[in-house]
Design a protein around this motif. Structure first.
Motif, PDB file in Angstrom:
ATOM      1  N   UNK A   1      41.220  39.697  29.828  1.00 49.48           N
ATOM      2  CA  UNK A   1      41.575  40.362  31.003  1.00 49.48           C
ATOM      3  C   UNK A   1      41.202  39.438  32.189  1.00 49.48           C
ATOM      4  N   UNK A   2      42.138  39.020  33.033  1.00 49.74           N
ATOM      5  CA  UNK A   2      41.776  38.092  34.128  1.00 49.74           C
ATOM      6  C   UNK A   2      40.972  38.893  35.216  1.00 49.74           C
ATOM      7  N   UNK A   3      40.113  38.096  36.043  1.00 50.87           N
ATOM      8  CA  UNK A   3      39.379  38.782  36.999  1.00 50.87           C
ATOM      9  C   UNK A   3      40.441  38.962  38.218  1.00 50.87           C
ATOM     10  N   UNK A   4      41.475  37.931  38.463  1.00 49.44           N
ATOM     11  CA  UNK A   4      42.257  38.153  39.340  1.00 49.44           C
ATOM     12  C   UNK A   4      43.604  37.695  39.108  1.00 49.44           C
ATOM     13  N   UNK A   5      44.728  38.308  39.581  1.00 47.80           N
ATOM     14  CA  UNK A   5      46.279  37.793  39.122  1.00 47.80           C
ATOM     15  C   UNK A   5      46.822  37.872  40.561  1.00 47.80           C
ATOM     16  N   UNK A   6      47.452  36.967  40.896  1.00 46.14           N
ATOM     17  CA  UNK A   6      48.395  36.898  42.178  1.00 46.14           C
ATOM     18  C   UNK A   6      49.605  36.370  41.739  1.00 46.14           C
ATOM     19  N   UNK A   7      50.903  37.362  42.148  1.00 42.69           N
ATOM     20  CA  UNK A   7      52.074  37.204  41.538  1.00 42.69           C
ATOM     21  C   UNK A   7      52.936  37.131  42.902  1.00 42.69           C
ATOM     22  N   UNK A   8      53.444  36.021  43.080  1.00 43.90           N
ATOM     23  CA  UNK A   8      54.625  35.912  44.294  1.00 43.90           C
ATOM     24  C   UNK A   8      54.244  36.306  45.708  1.00 43.90           C
ATOM     25  N   UNK A   9      52.961  36.058  45.963  1.00 51.86           N
ATOM     26  CA  UNK A   9      52.333  36.406  47.133  1.00 51.86           C
ATOM     27  C   UNK A   9      53.029  35.569  48.483  1.00 51.86           C
ATOM     28  N   UNK A  10      53.650  36.428  49.382  1.00 50.80           N
ATOM     29  CA  UNK A  10      54.412  36.032  50.524  1.00 50.80           C
ATOM     30  C   UNK A  10      54.008  36.581  51.625  1.00 50.80           C
ATOM     31  N   UNK A  56      55.343  40.515  50.659  1.00 51.61           N
ATOM     32  CA  UNK A  56      55.662  40.933  49.264  1.00 51.61           C
ATOM     33  C   UNK A  56      54.711  40.213  48.279  1.00 51.61           C
ATOM     34  N   UNK A  57      54.677  40.592  46.853  1.00 54.48           N
ATOM     35  CA  UNK A  57      53.927  40.088  45.947  1.00 54.48           C
ATOM     36  C   UNK A  57      52.792  40.997  45.720  1.00 54.48           C
ATOM     37  N   UNK A  58      52.290  40.890  44.328  1.00 51.51           N
ATOM     38  CA  UNK A  58      51.265  41.974  44.154  1.00 51.51           C
ATOM     39  C   UNK A  58      49.623  41.098  43.731  1.00 51.51           C
ATOM     40  N   UNK A  59      48.669  41.815  43.969  1.00 48.88           N
ATOM     41  CA  UNK A  59      47.367  41.421  43.828  1.00 48.88           C
ATOM     42  C   UNK A  59      46.813  42.316  42.629  1.00 48.88           C
ATOM     43  N   UNK A  60      46.337  41.778  41.673  1.00 46.85           N
ATOM     44  CA  UNK A  60      45.580  42.773  40.664  1.00 46.85           C
ATOM     45  C   UNK A  60      44.135  41.956  40.444  1.00 46.85           C
ATOM     46  N   UNK A  61      43.175  42.756  40.316  1.00 51.54           N
ATOM     47  CA  UNK A  61      41.796  42.537  39.970  1.00 51.54           C
ATOM     48  C   UNK A  61      41.351  43.439  39.032  1.00 51.54           C
ATOM     49  N   UNK A  62      40.762  42.702  37.901  1.00 55.26           N
ATOM     50  CA  UNK A  62      40.255  43.287  36.621  1.00 55.26           C
ATOM     51  C   UNK A  62      41.418  44.130  35.920  1.00 55.26           C
ATOM     52  N   UNK A  63      42.676  43.823  36.238  1.00 58.39           N
ATOM     53  CA  UNK A  63      43.889  44.447  35.821  1.00 58.39           C
ATOM     54  C   UNK A  63      44.398  45.612  36.479  1.00 58.39           C
ATOM     55  N   UNK A  64      43.885  45.981  37.438  1.00 60.88           N
ATOM     56  CA  UNK A  64      44.428  47.053  38.337  1.00 60.88           C
ATOM     57  C   UNK A  64      44.971  46.606  39.737  1.00 60.88           C
ATOM     58  N   UNK A  65      45.734  47.097  40.302  1.00 63.78           N
ATOM     59  CA  UNK A  65      46.393  46.769  41.557  1.00 63.78           C
ATOM     60  C   UNK A  65      45.318  47.140  42.602  1.00 63.78           C
ATOM     61  N   UNK A  66      45.340  46.150  43.615  1.00 64.58           N
ATOM     62  CA  UNK A  66      44.494  46.270  44.478  1.00 64.58           C
ATOM     63  C   UNK A  66      44.663  47.495  45.554  1.00 64.58           C
ATOM     64  N   UNK A  67      45.941  47.492  45.957  1.00 64.87           N
ATOM     65  CA  UNK A  67      46.487  48.687  46.763  1.00 64.87           C
ATOM     66  C   UNK A  67      46.139  49.894  46.235  1.00 64.87           C
ATOM     67  N   UNK A  68      46.380  50.102  44.789  1.00 67.23           N
ATOM     68  CA  UNK A  68      46.067  51.311  44.248  1.00 67.23           C
ATOM     69  C   UNK A  68      44.915  51.656  43.936  1.00 67.23           C
TER      70      UNK A  68
END
Length: 248
Positions: A1-10, A56-68
């Motif tokens: 699992x990644x500590x941090x995943x950033x996808x399409x951050x705009x 737009x874009x998503x940020x996940x930390x330890x497999x979970x969405x930051x916003x959620x």
């Protein structure tokens, strides 16, 4: 699992766009975030900390969405800055007493251990700490609430060579157990030669490359001169990528 995943951050600003930034930071690794002034590094870091709201874009930390899972993510993030600009006249124990109220996982024994390890006097005022000791104090706070992701913004800027080398060695030790990860923004690319596992390079709001350090350097072999046999340094990669021609 990644500590941090950033996808399409705009993020769009008048005259500047952070354009679809994508990278991942595995657990137990140090990632260097590089780019010239105004490239978008600060916007990226502020987006990760929810200080800037991306378009737009998503940020996940330890497999979970930051916003959620914002509150849980915040508990697992430690932010380490090169300067402390608040409570300058306060003693460290006063600043700590305020800070620890925000963290449900605060470990007082761990805090005392890091104070001793970093040779920090809790009765000293913030203004009396050297730049290096201020960084160590911020690290002590972050590690005492069991942060698993450390976000460092220019933490070695202004340090003497010995203090810088000391901190870089500490960063390597912090990720050694595979539980913590570090995202490290800096202009001092020689620091990343010593401690980074991965490099992410942003130029003009766009992602140029994000990869394991040796693969990153190999990617920029096209910048080498015909007589150069070894890989370029990170500093030389940046210089040759960012260099402008001036008519004088």
């Amino acid at each position: 699992m990644n500590a941090l995943s950033v996808q399409g951050l705009t993020k769009h600003y008048p005259g500047f766009t952070l354009d679809s930034i994508t990278f991942s930071l595995p657990r137990g690794r140090v990632m260097g975030l590089i780019g010239s002034n105004g490239a978008g590094k600060t916007t990226t870091l502020k987006s990760l900390l929810n200080l800037v709201h991306p378009d737009s874009g998503t940020i996940e930390m330890f497999g979970k969405s930051f916003l959620e899972n914002e509150e849980n993510c915040k508990q697992n993030i430690g932010v380490v800055l090169g300067e402390i600009d608040f409570y300058d006249q306060k003693k460290l124990d006063t600043v700590t007493a305020v800070t620890k109220r925000f963290y449900s996982k605060w470990d007082e024994k761990a805090y005392e251990k890091y104070l001793e390890m970093f040779e920090l006097d809790p009765q000293k005022r913030v203004k009396d700490l050297s730049t290096g000791m201020r960084v160590k104090y911020m690290l002590a706070l972050a590690l005492s609430h069991n942060a698993k992701l450390l976000i460092l913004d220019e933490p070695t800027s202004g340090l003497d060579p010995v203090s810088r080398d000391d901190l870089l060695g500490l960063f390597r030790k912090l990720v050694k157990d595979g539980e913590r990860s570090i995202l490290f923004s800096t202009h001092i690319t020689s620091d990343l030669e010593k401690c980074a596992d991965d490099i992410t390079y942003i130029k003009g709001g766009k992602l140029l490359k994000s990869a394991e350090k040796s693969a990153f350097i190999k990617h920029f072999d096209y910048l080498k001169k015909p007589d150069e046999k070894t890989g370029l340094s990170l500093e030389e990669i940046m210089i040759r990528t960012e260099r402008r021609s001036y008519d004088v």
